[in-house]
Design a protein around this motif. Structure first.
Motif, PDB file in Angstrom:
ATOM      1  N   VAL A  82       0.667  -0.934   8.872  1.00  0.00           N
ATOM      2  CA  VAL A  82       1.238  -0.778   7.260  1.00  0.00           C
ATOM      3  C   VAL A  82       2.265   0.664   7.570  1.00  0.00           C
ATOM      4  CG1 VAL A  82       0.238   1.500   5.872  1.00  0.00           C
ATOM      5  CG2 VAL A  82      -1.670  -0.242   6.209  1.00  0.00           C
ATOM      6  N   GLU A  83       2.283   1.057   8.671  1.00  0.00           N
ATOM      7  CA  GLU A  83       3.519   1.805   9.062  1.00  0.00           C
ATOM      8  C   GLU A  83       4.479   0.812   9.143  1.00  0.00           C
ATOM      9  OE1 GLU A  83       5.887   3.577  13.981  1.00  0.00           O
ATOM     10  OE2 GLU A  83       3.476   4.356  13.183  1.00  0.00           O
ATOM     11  N   ILE A  84       4.995  -0.308   9.620  1.00  0.00           N
ATOM     12  CA  ILE A  84       6.395  -0.790   9.767  1.00  0.00           C
ATOM     13  C   ILE A  84       6.854  -1.498   8.256  1.00  0.00           C
ATOM     14  CG2 ILE A  84       6.455  -3.774  10.602  1.00  0.00           C
ATOM     15  CD1 ILE A  84       6.964  -2.340  12.632  1.00  0.00           C
ATOM     16  N   LEU A  85       5.403  -2.228   7.470  1.00  0.00           N
ATOM     17  CA  LEU A  85       5.562  -2.257   5.894  1.00  0.00           C
ATOM     18  C   LEU A  85       6.181  -0.891   5.619  1.00  0.00           C
ATOM     19  CD1 LEU A  85       2.884  -3.999   5.554  1.00  0.00           C
ATOM     20  CD2 LEU A  85       4.489  -4.892   5.061  1.00  0.00           C
ATOM     21  N   ILE A  86       6.444   0.633   5.952  1.00  0.00           N
ATOM     22  CA  ILE A  86       6.527   1.425   5.513  1.00  0.00           C
ATOM     23  C   ILE A  86       7.969   1.926   5.752  1.00  0.00           C
ATOM     24  CG2 ILE A  86       6.586   3.883   4.738  1.00  0.00           C
ATOM     25  CD1 ILE A  86       3.573   3.574   4.698  1.00  0.00           C
ATOM     26  N   THR A  87       7.696   1.654   7.005  1.00  0.00           N
ATOM     27  CA  THR A  87       9.307   1.660   6.973  1.00  0.00           C
ATOM     28  C   THR A  87      10.562   0.953   7.519  1.00  0.00           C
ATOM     29  OG1 THR A  87       9.040   1.780   9.590  1.00  0.00           O
ATOM     30  CG2 THR A  87       8.388   3.958   8.703  1.00  0.00           C
ATOM     31  N   VAL A  88      10.329  -0.593   7.754  1.00  0.00           N
ATOM     32  CA  VAL A  88      10.882  -1.591   8.353  1.00  0.00           C
ATOM     33  C   VAL A  88      11.043  -1.869   6.700  1.00  0.00           C
ATOM     34  CG1 VAL A  88      11.511  -3.343   8.944  1.00  0.00           C
ATOM     35  CG2 VAL A  88      10.429  -1.671  10.390  1.00  0.00           C
ATOM     36  N   PHE A  89       9.921  -1.889   5.612  1.00  0.00           N
ATOM     37  CA  PHE A  89      10.221  -2.670   4.549  1.00  0.00           C
ATOM     38  C   PHE A  89       9.969  -2.049   3.138  1.00  0.00           C
ATOM     39  CE2 PHE A  89       8.822  -5.794   7.832  1.00  0.00           C
ATOM     40  CZ  PHE A  89       9.799  -6.942   7.680  1.00  0.00           C
ATOM     41  N   GLY A  90      10.339  -0.700   3.374  1.00  0.00           N
ATOM     42  CA  GLY A  90      10.780   0.107   2.432  1.00  0.00           C
ATOM     43  C   GLY A  90       9.228   0.020   1.762  1.00  0.00           C
ATOM     44  N   LYS A  91       8.174  -0.487   1.836  1.00  0.00           N
ATOM     45  CA  LYS A  91       7.274  -0.387   0.516  1.00  0.00           C
ATOM     46  C   LYS A  91       6.282   0.931   0.752  1.00  0.00           C
ATOM     47  CE  LYS A  91       7.778  -5.041   0.511  1.00  0.00           C
ATOM     48  NZ  LYS A  91       8.083  -5.521  -0.333  1.00  0.00           N
ATOM     49  N   SER A  92       6.061   1.316  -0.578  1.00  0.00           N
ATOM     50  CA  SER A  92       4.705   2.166  -0.551  1.00  0.00           C
ATOM     51  C   SER A  92       3.315   1.855   0.045  1.00  0.00           C
ATOM     52  CB  SER A  92       3.986   2.666  -2.197  1.00  0.00           C
ATOM     53  OG  SER A  92       3.338   1.297  -2.741  1.00  0.00           O
ATOM     54  N   LEU A  93       2.883   3.147   0.576  1.00  0.00           N
ATOM     55  CA  LEU A  93       1.137   2.981   1.156  1.00  0.00           C
ATOM     56  C   LEU A  93       0.247   1.948   0.400  1.00  0.00           C
ATOM     57  CD1 LEU A  93      -0.414   3.746   3.726  1.00  0.00           C
ATOM     58  CD2 LEU A  93      -1.151   5.711   1.585  1.00  0.00           C
ATOM     59  N   LYS A 141       1.430  -0.934  -1.051  1.00  0.00           N
ATOM     60  CA  LYS A 141       1.784  -1.721  -1.012  1.00  0.00           C
ATOM     61  C   LYS A 141       1.842  -2.295   0.209  1.00  0.00           C
ATOM     62  CE  LYS A 141       3.099  -5.267  -2.741  1.00  0.00           C
ATOM     63  NZ  LYS A 141       3.186  -6.379  -4.207  1.00  0.00           N
ATOM     64  N   ALA A 142       1.673  -1.617   0.937  1.00  0.00           N
ATOM     65  CA  ALA A 142       1.921  -1.695   2.387  1.00  0.00           C
ATOM     66  C   ALA A 142       0.689  -2.267   2.924  1.00  0.00           C
ATOM     67  CB  ALA A 142       2.021  -1.023   3.675  1.00  0.00           C
ATOM     68  N   THR A 143      -0.537  -1.421   2.457  1.00  0.00           N
ATOM     69  CA  THR A 143      -1.917  -1.325   2.457  1.00  0.00           C
ATOM     70  C   THR A 143      -2.407  -2.860   2.066  1.00  0.00           C
ATOM     71  OG1 THR A 143      -2.501   0.527   2.931  1.00  0.00           O
ATOM     72  CG2 THR A 143      -4.667  -0.524   2.078  1.00  0.00           C
ATOM     73  N   GLN A 144      -1.737  -3.457   1.329  1.00  0.00           N
ATOM     74  CA  GLN A 144      -2.513  -5.115   0.684  1.00  0.00           C
ATOM     75  C   GLN A 144      -1.784  -5.975   0.841  1.00  0.00           C
ATOM     76  OE1 GLN A 144      -0.164  -5.372  -3.929  1.00  0.00           O
ATOM     77  NE2 GLN A 144      -1.784  -6.195  -3.844  1.00  0.00           N
ATOM     78  N   ILE A 145      -0.651  -5.350   1.570  1.00  0.00           N
ATOM     79  CA  ILE A 145       0.236  -6.432   2.616  1.00  0.00           C
ATOM     80  C   ILE A 145      -0.837  -6.804   3.333  1.00  0.00           C
ATOM     81  CG2 ILE A 145       2.561  -7.325   3.400  1.00  0.00           C
ATOM     82  CD1 ILE A 145       3.488  -6.047   1.098  1.00  0.00           C
ATOM     83  N   MET A 146      -1.045  -5.682   4.232  1.00  0.00           N
ATOM     84  CA  MET A 146      -1.446  -5.317   5.395  1.00  0.00           C
ATOM     85  C   MET A 146      -2.779  -6.010   5.285  1.00  0.00           C
ATOM     86  SD  MET A 146      -4.141  -4.640   7.399  1.00  0.00           S
ATOM     87  CE  MET A 146      -4.518  -2.928   5.962  1.00  0.00           C
ATOM     88  N   LEU A 147      -3.311  -6.199   4.461  1.00  0.00           N
ATOM     89  CA  LEU A 147      -5.095  -6.631   3.991  1.00  0.00           C
ATOM     90  C   LEU A 147      -4.634  -8.504   4.109  1.00  0.00           C
ATOM     91  CD1 LEU A 147      -6.740  -4.209   2.453  1.00  0.00           C
ATOM     92  CD2 LEU A 147      -7.567  -4.572   4.292  1.00  0.00           C
ATOM     93  N   ASN A 148      -4.002  -8.245   2.772  1.00  0.00           N
ATOM     94  CA  ASN A 148      -3.264 -10.102   3.535  1.00  0.00           C
ATOM     95  C   ASN A 148      -3.138 -10.626   4.407  1.00  0.00           C
ATOM     96  OD1 ASN A 148      -3.649 -10.075   0.894  1.00  0.00           O
ATOM     97  ND2 ASN A 148      -1.593 -10.054  -0.078  1.00  0.00           N
TER      98      ASN A 148
END
Length: 102
Positions: free
Chosen positions: A40-51, A53-60
Motif C-alpha cells: 500500500v505504501e508503494i502504491l501511494i508513494t510511487v504510483f500516486g494512488k489514494s489510500l 485505491k492503493a488498498t484495492q490494488i493491494m488486495l488484487n
C-alpha cells in the motif's frame, strides 16, 4: 472547402494518435513475504494512488497474484519498476514489479 478542412483535421488527429509513444502496464506480483502495508505504501508513494485505491490494488495483488498499478510511457514505466525494486530491496522485501506493453 469545409469538407476539406474537416478531412485535414481528421488526418492530422489520426496521425497524432499514431505518433503517441507505446504505453506499458506496470504490474506488481504477489509473494509470501512482502507485507500488505508495504505494498500500500508503494502504491501511494510511487504510483500516486489514494489510500482507498492503493488498498484495492493491494488486495488484487494478494488475491489474484498480480495487478496493474498504472500505465505509462516506456521510460516512466521502467523508472517505476526500478523504484519499486530499490525500495523493496532496501526494506528486505522480494516484491517483484514488471512491465508489459499495453
Amino acid at each position: 472547402m469545409a469538407s476539406t478542412d474537416s478531412k485535414t483535421k481528421t488526418l492530422i488527429s489520426s496521425k497524432s494518435r499514431n505518433q503517441l509513444p507505446p504505453m506499458y502496464k506496470v504490474i506488481l506480483h504477489n509473494d509470501d513475504y512482502t507485507t500488505m502495508e508495504f505494498v500500500v505504501e508503494i502504491l501511494i508513494t510511487v504510483f500516486g494512488k489514494s489510500l482507498e485505491k492503493a488498498t484495492q490494488i493491494m488486495l488484487n495483488v494478494h488475491n489474484r497474484g498480480k495487478a496493474v498499478c498504472g500505465i505509462y510511457p516506456r521510460e516512466i514505466a521502467e523508472t517505476k519498476v526500478e523504484t519499486v525494486h530499490n525500495l523493496a530491496s532496501s526494506k528486505g522485501f522480494p516484491l517483484k514489479s514488471t512491465m508489459e506493453k499495453e
